[in-house]
Structures are given as C-alpha cells and as structure tokens.
Design an enzyme around this catalytic site. Structure first.
Site, short mmCIF file in Angstrom:
data_model
loop_
_atom_site.label_atom_id
_atom_site.label_comp_id
_atom_site.label_asym_id
_atom_site.label_seq_id
_atom_site.Cartn_x
_atom_site.Cartn_y
_atom_site.Cartn_z
CG ASP A 181 41.78 18.40 77.99
OD1 ASP A 181 42.18 17.30 77.56
OD2 ASP A 181 41.64 18.63 79.22
CD1 TRP B 184 42.69 12.85 80.09
CD2 TRP B 184 40.90 12.51 78.82
NE1 TRP B 184 41.77 12.15 80.84
CE2 TRP B 184 40.67 11.93 80.08
CE3 TRP B 184 39.91 12.41 77.84
CZ2 TRP B 184 39.49 11.26 80.39
CZ3 TRP B 184 38.73 11.74 78.15
CH2 TRP B 184 38.53 11.18 79.42
N GLY B 185 43.09 10.58 77.02
CA GLY B 185 42.29 9.41 76.69
C GLY B 185 42.85 8.56 75.56
CG ASP C 259 43.25 13.29 83.76
OD1 ASP C 259 43.69 13.59 82.64
OD2 ASP C 259 42.27 13.84 84.29
#
Length: 420
Positions: free
Chosen positions: A154, A197-198, A203
């Site tokens: 992640d 992510w981001g 999400d």
C-alpha cells in the site's frame, strides 16, 4: 484498499525500472494472468482473525469458487501487533492470530489455496500498523517465512521527500528488490501487487458512483494492461450492499473484461446465491483468464458523450477487445433508465468488414443468431450490462445495400461514392 494501476509479477519476473540489482522479467507463468481470489478489507476492514480467514477459505471450496479459479486467500491490513518486536520484526496479533501465521498458512495451503499478506511502502499501514519503509528486506523475509505467496503493498504514511528523494516507482522498487532477493534465496516466487492509493481513484465503495468513477478513469489507460502487468481496478464490492443485481453484473463484467484481478470481498458466510452466481460466470472468467490474449477491452464509442470525454458519472458505454475465441463486447448502460444500445460492428477495430458474426450472450449463456453489420440490444436495464462474444461466421450475404457497412467515402472502382 485501491489497486488502480497495480503491477503483478513474480520475484523473478518484475517489471524492472532502475533496480540496484537488475531483475530480468521471465515468462515463468507467475502472475501472467490476473489473480483470482479473496481479500478481507472491503467487508471486514480490521475486524479479522484466524478463524474468519480459515472459514472463508473453507467456504470458497464449498461454494464452488475454488473450482472456477479463485485460488488466493489474502489477508489485508490489521493482522499484526501495533509495534514491532525489539528485534524490529513484524509479529502477528497474539490474540486474533494466536495460532500463528505459519499454522494458518499450512491450513489454507492444505485446502489447495495460495495465500496473501499486506504491508505498506510508508512508516505505517493505512490503519496505523507497522509499515515496511526501511525494513523491506526484513519484512520480505518474515512474509516468506510465514508461508505467504503474495504481497499487497500500500501507499499510506509515506516518508518526506527529503528522506526518500525518489518518485512513487522508487518506493516500490525497494520492496520489489527485497522480495526478489528473499525469493531467490529460498527458491520461491512471490506475487507483488502495487497499490498507489490516493494517486489515482481512491478506495472503491459499494455504490454505482464509485464504479462509474473507476471505469471512467480506467477507460483512458487500458493500453497498460497485458500479461504479467495490469491495471487493477480495486477489490470487488459484490455482496456488500449498495448495488442492484444489474449493477453487480456490470461491476463484475467490467472488472473481468478489463483484465483486472478479481478479489472477492464479501462475507461468504451469508452471501446471496445470486452474487455467487455472478462470481461463478465461467464464460466471463474465461476471458479474464484468457491464456492467449492478455489485453483489456477498450472503448470504441463513448455513447452519450463525445468520444474521449472524461465523465466520472457517465463513462464510455461501448467497449470491445480481442480474445482467443473471437471479439468480446461490453455495452454499459450508464443511464438511470432502460436504454436501447446499437452499434455498427466495424466500429470495433477487431471486426472485419464484409463478414458476419455469430453472437454469444455471456450472461444468458445463449447463442443469439448472426449479426450482420449492426447489433442492437433493447431495454438494457439502468446501470446494466450486455456482454457478447462475436465469432467470425464467414462472408456476409451477397446483395446487401449499401455495399459498405459505413457509407462515408464508400465508392465503386470508377470513383462514384455511394450515398452522396
């Protein structure tokens, strides 16, 4: 956690960027095709323990999910203690995983599955547990010692630029190289799943707006998907509420035909049989797992929007792509009402002019005659999907007028244009 634009590869088959020790990509079969399996995050978040993981694996067997190809059981965030040991090792939660990860892996492997674990390229995971920055080699060794076959990595709590002095690729290279080194030392291959992510879509959520947003984003980067590396649209939300049956079919179809990994993320102890039926559509799964063609479907017409329009609520509607058995089409009704959807066959770059095509409906599992030049689907439900497999069935019948499926610049050998 979101996997958009993740790359999956074996430790001996990573996409090498600027590794300190170069790793040559090998066609060794590891993660050549999208991963099929289960992940705990979307339904359970941090509410996980060893009993849940083992029960889920057993249900994947009894529900027939393993039989159709789902062969990974992956644990997401929150499995560890909040702090590392004095020797700086990550250790499993001593209550929720009191039997130990080694024993749990042995139990799940005995059922015929592979297993996956989670970490983060930052100081901490997204839920605040120890991340792997600065401990990549140590953690890679831990995960391999525990018996895991797959690492989801992640992108939370990342160090300051003055510390990393690299881009996002460089942060992932650190763990890539660690997995390669450990894998080589023990003769094992680990799937590495990158989650930025981001930086892309965030999400996934169990609602249509989230699905439409992800589909729209991915419609512009489908060229990045092929064998050994693919855009990962995030874990499945089927069965978690918020989606109609038709939206669930659209979700599964889009993810599968865009060759995303398919990671189930619902509670299998209470899953609706209709959801299981969607997940077990073997005709859709066969295209996701096509051993000959690794490419994603791509839009050939946006539909209600001009082509190449980015619209996060109304993404492209008309998609196609090659398969080993023909051309697959996805018609996606992004409207809140039923729609009639029509296209000229040769709008798809994978269709030959002057030919007719047999039509297979991949949801009704029926052969629906032959298409000549055009195809029309009527009363497609709101947010519903049509999935078709078209196979060449020979020359189209003689005498069809006009002599071109598309009139524009259609001319005879004397230069006379038809339709002018």
């Amino acid at each position: 956690m979101t996997f958009v634009a993740s790359f999956l590869a074996a430790t001996a088959g990573f996409l090498a960027f600027n590794a300190v020790t170069p790793v040559v990509a090998l066609n060794n079969g590891v993660a050549r095709l999208p991963i099929l399996g289960y992940n705990t995050w979307n339904r359970f978040f941090c509410d996980i323990d060893e009993d849940l993981i083992l029960t889920t694996a057993q249900l994947m067997v009894s529900l027939g999910l393993q039989d159709v190809g789902y062969n990974y059981v992956n644990i997401d965030d929150c499995y560890s203690e909040r702090n590392r040991t004095e020797s700086r090792d990550i250790i499993e939660d001593q209550v929720r995983f009191g039997g130990g990860m080694v024993t749990l892996n042995e139990q799940i492997h005995a059922l015929g599955f592979k297993t996956g674990i989670y970490s983060d390229a930052g100081w901490f995971t997204c839920a605040g547990y120890p991340g792997s920055y600065g401990n990549e080699l140590r953690d890679a060794q831990t995960f391999v010692n525990w018996g895991f076959d797959y690492l989801k990595y992640d992108n939370c709590n990342i160090p300051f630029d003055s510390i990393t002095r690299t881009g996002i690729i460089g942060r992932y290279e650190r763990m890539r190289d660690a997995l390669a080194e450990v894998g080589k030392s023990v003769g094992r291959e680990i799937v590495f799943s990158l989650c930025e992510w981001g930086w892309t879509t965030g999400d996934i959520a169990a609602n249509w707006d989230s699905l439409a947003f992800i589909i729209n984003f991915n419609s512009f980067i489908t060229q990045a998907t092929d064998f050994y590396g693919r855009n990962d649209l995030d874990m499945l939300q089927l069965g978690n509420g918020g989606l109609t049956y038709e939206e669930s079919k659209s979700h599964f179809t889009a993810w599968a035909l865009m060759k995303s990994p398919l990671l189930i993320g619902t509670d299998l102890r209470s899953v609706d049989p209709d959801i299981v039926g969607i997940l077990k559509n073997t005709e859709i799964l066969a295209i996701n797992q096509d051993p000959v063609v690794g490419k994603s479907i791509s839009p050939f017409r946006w539909g209600i929007n001009p082509d190449w329009t980015s619209n996060s609520t109304h993404p492209a509607q008309y998609w196609s792509g090659p398969t080993q058995d023909g051309t697959v089409f996805m018609l996606l009704n992004t409207l809140n009402e039923p729609a009639t959807m029509t296209f000229n066959l040769t709008e798809s770059p994978w269709i030959r002019a002057g030919r007719q095509y047999s039509v297979r409906d991949l949801w009704s599992h029926t052969d629906n005659g032959t298409a000549v030049r055009n195809f029309t689907a009527r009363d497609v439900p709101p947010h519903g999907v049509i999935a078709l497999l078209l196979k060449d069935a020979g020359d189209e019948p003689d005498g069809i007028f006009p002599p071109c499926g598309v009139w524009f610049q259609c001319a005879d050998k004397n230069g006379t244009r038809i339709g002018d």
